[in-house]
Enzyme design. Sequence first.
Site, PDB file in Angstrom:
ATOM      1  N   LYS A 180       0.823  -1.206   0.000  1.00  0.00           N
ATOM      2  CA  LYS A 180       0.000   0.000   0.000  1.00  0.00           C
ATOM      3  C   LYS A 180       0.869   1.274   0.000  1.00  0.00           C
ATOM      4  O   LYS A 180       2.094   1.180   0.062  1.00  0.00           O
ATOM      5  CB  LYS A 180      -0.985  -0.041   1.168  1.00  0.00           C
ATOM      6  CG  LYS A 180      -2.030  -1.176   1.033  1.00  0.00           C
ATOM      7  CD  LYS A 180      -2.923  -0.970  -0.146  1.00  0.00           C
ATOM      8  CE  LYS A 180      -3.817  -2.107  -0.624  1.00  0.00           C
ATOM      9  NZ  LYS A 180      -4.437  -3.045   0.246  1.00  0.00           N
TER      10      LYS A 180
HETATM   11  C1  LIG Z   1      -5.592  -3.950   0.650  1.00  0.00           C
HETATM   12  C2  LIG Z   1      -7.049  -3.767   0.623  1.00  0.00           C
HETATM   13  C3  LIG Z   1      -7.873  -4.088   1.713  1.00  0.00           C
HETATM   14  C4  LIG Z   1      -7.422  -4.838   2.920  1.00  0.00           C
HETATM   15  O1  LIG Z   1      -6.281  -4.367   3.528  1.00  0.00           O
HETATM   16  P1  LIG Z   1      -5.268  -5.402   4.245  1.00  0.00           P
HETATM   17  O2  LIG Z   1      -4.382  -4.501   5.048  1.00  0.00           O
HETATM   18  O3  LIG Z   1      -4.536  -6.140   3.183  1.00  0.00           O
HETATM   19  O4  LIG Z   1      -6.097  -6.286   5.126  1.00  0.00           O
HETATM   20  C5  LIG Z   1      -9.208  -3.756   1.630  1.00  0.00           C
HETATM   21  N1  LIG Z   1      -9.740  -3.181   0.552  1.00  0.00           N
HETATM   22  C6  LIG Z   1      -8.986  -2.884  -0.523  1.00  0.00           C
HETATM   23  C7  LIG Z   1      -9.637  -2.200  -1.684  1.00  0.00           C
HETATM   24  C8  LIG Z   1      -7.624  -3.179  -0.534  1.00  0.00           C
HETATM   25  O5  LIG Z   1      -6.895  -2.898  -1.620  1.00  0.00           O
END
Ligand SMILES: *Cc1c(COP(=O)(O)O)cnc(C)c1O
Length: 368
Positions: A180
Site C-alpha cells: 500500500k
Molecule cells: C488492501 C485492501 C484491503 C485490505 O487491507 P489489508 O491490510 O490487506 O487487510 C481492503 N480493501 C482494498 C480495496 C484493498 O486494496
Amino acid sequence: MLPVSRPSIGSEELEEVKKVFDTGWLGLGSTVFEFENAVKEYLGAKNVIAVNTGTTALHIALDAFGITEGDEVIVPSLTFCASIQVITALRAIPVFCEVDPDTLNIDINDLRKRITPKIKAIMPIHYCGNACDMDALMEIGKNHNIVIIEDAAHAFGSSYKGKKIGSFGDVTCFSFDPIKNITCGEGGAVALSDDDVAEEIRRKRILGIDKDTWHRYKNKRSWFYEVTTQGYRYHMSNINAAIGLAQLKKISVFIEKKRKIVATYNEGFRNLKGIKILNWNHDETVPFTYMIRVLDGRRGEMMDFLNEKGVGTGVHYIPNHLQPFFKPFSTPLPITEQVGEEILTLPLYYDMTENDIEFVIQSVRAFF
Ligand SMILES: *Cc1c(COP(=O)(O)O)cnc(C)c1O
C-alpha cells in the site's frame, strides 16, 4: 521480471524497529500511539485508531457503527474481496453495485437505485487512489441516515477538493499492508470524527476491554479490568508501528515519484486505440496502482505478451459477485463484468527506474 508492486523499505525502517527492540515492549504501546498521532496530524483527522490490517479496520468500523445480522451494505462488486468478507463476517448482506468504467469508482446513479430502508451503510472504494464523489455520497448518507464507511485502502494521502481523505467523512479505513501507499509490514487504521464511536473502536480492537475502568482501578487493584463490548484482538503492535513511522516520513517523495510514473504512463499510452486509460485526478491523488483497460477481448493475449517480455501484470480485481462464496448475493452487473475482463495492472512502485518505466511503455506499445 518487473513486479507489479514492491514496498520501498530500508535502514530507516530497521532503525525504528531496533528502538522498539531496545525497549523490550513489542505489543500495543507508545510506538503505536506515536504512529496514531503522526497519522492524525498528517491527515488532519480528529481520531485515528491503528489496527493490525486494513481488513480489520473495515470490520471493526462496520461493527462499531452497529452493522449487524440482516443489515444491508451497498458496495461495488469490483474491489478486493476483503471489503465483502467483513460484511458477511457480521452476517450482514452485501448489495453489489456498479462502478464508473472511467474511474472504477462507485457509480452514484446505480447506487441511488439500490437504496431501500434496509440499507444501513455504503462502502465506497477510492480506486487506485482517486477519490470517489464524496459530496454526492455524503449527501445520500445524510438524506437516508446511512453511514458512509470509506474503504480507503488505496488512498492514503489522497485528497478530495483540497481535503485529505480521512479528515472529513463519517469513517475512513486505511491499509498499510506491504504494497500500500505506505506500509507497516501489515497494518491498518480507522479515522473518524465521532469521539464516542472512536472510544468504542479503541475498546473493540483489544477484546472489548474498557481502558477507563482499567485506569480507574489501576492504583488500588492493578489486576482489575472490565470487558464492556464485543471485541477482537485487532490492535497494531509497536514493531509494525515503528515501520509505519519511518514510512510516513518518506511519503512526500513516494507521492512525487508515483505521480510522475502515472503521468509518464498516461502520456506513453495516450494514442493507443486498443486500450483505455483511467481518468486520473493528478493533483489530488496518491497513485496506489496503475491499470489500463485492454479492449476487444485481448487482455489475456496482452498479459502473456508482457509476461514473456518480463513485465509483471495483475488483475485487480475479479468482481466479487462472480465469486463462489458470494453467489447468494449475486446480481447481474454488466458494466462491472465487462470492465472485470478488461482491467490489467502494470508495474507501479517507488523504486522503479526511468528505464523500467520506459520498458513497460515500449512493451505495451510493442503489443500493438
Ligand atoms: C488492501 C485492501 C484491503 C485490505 O487491507 P489489508 O491490510 O490487506 O487487510 C481492503 N480493501 C482494498 C480495496 C484493498 O486494496
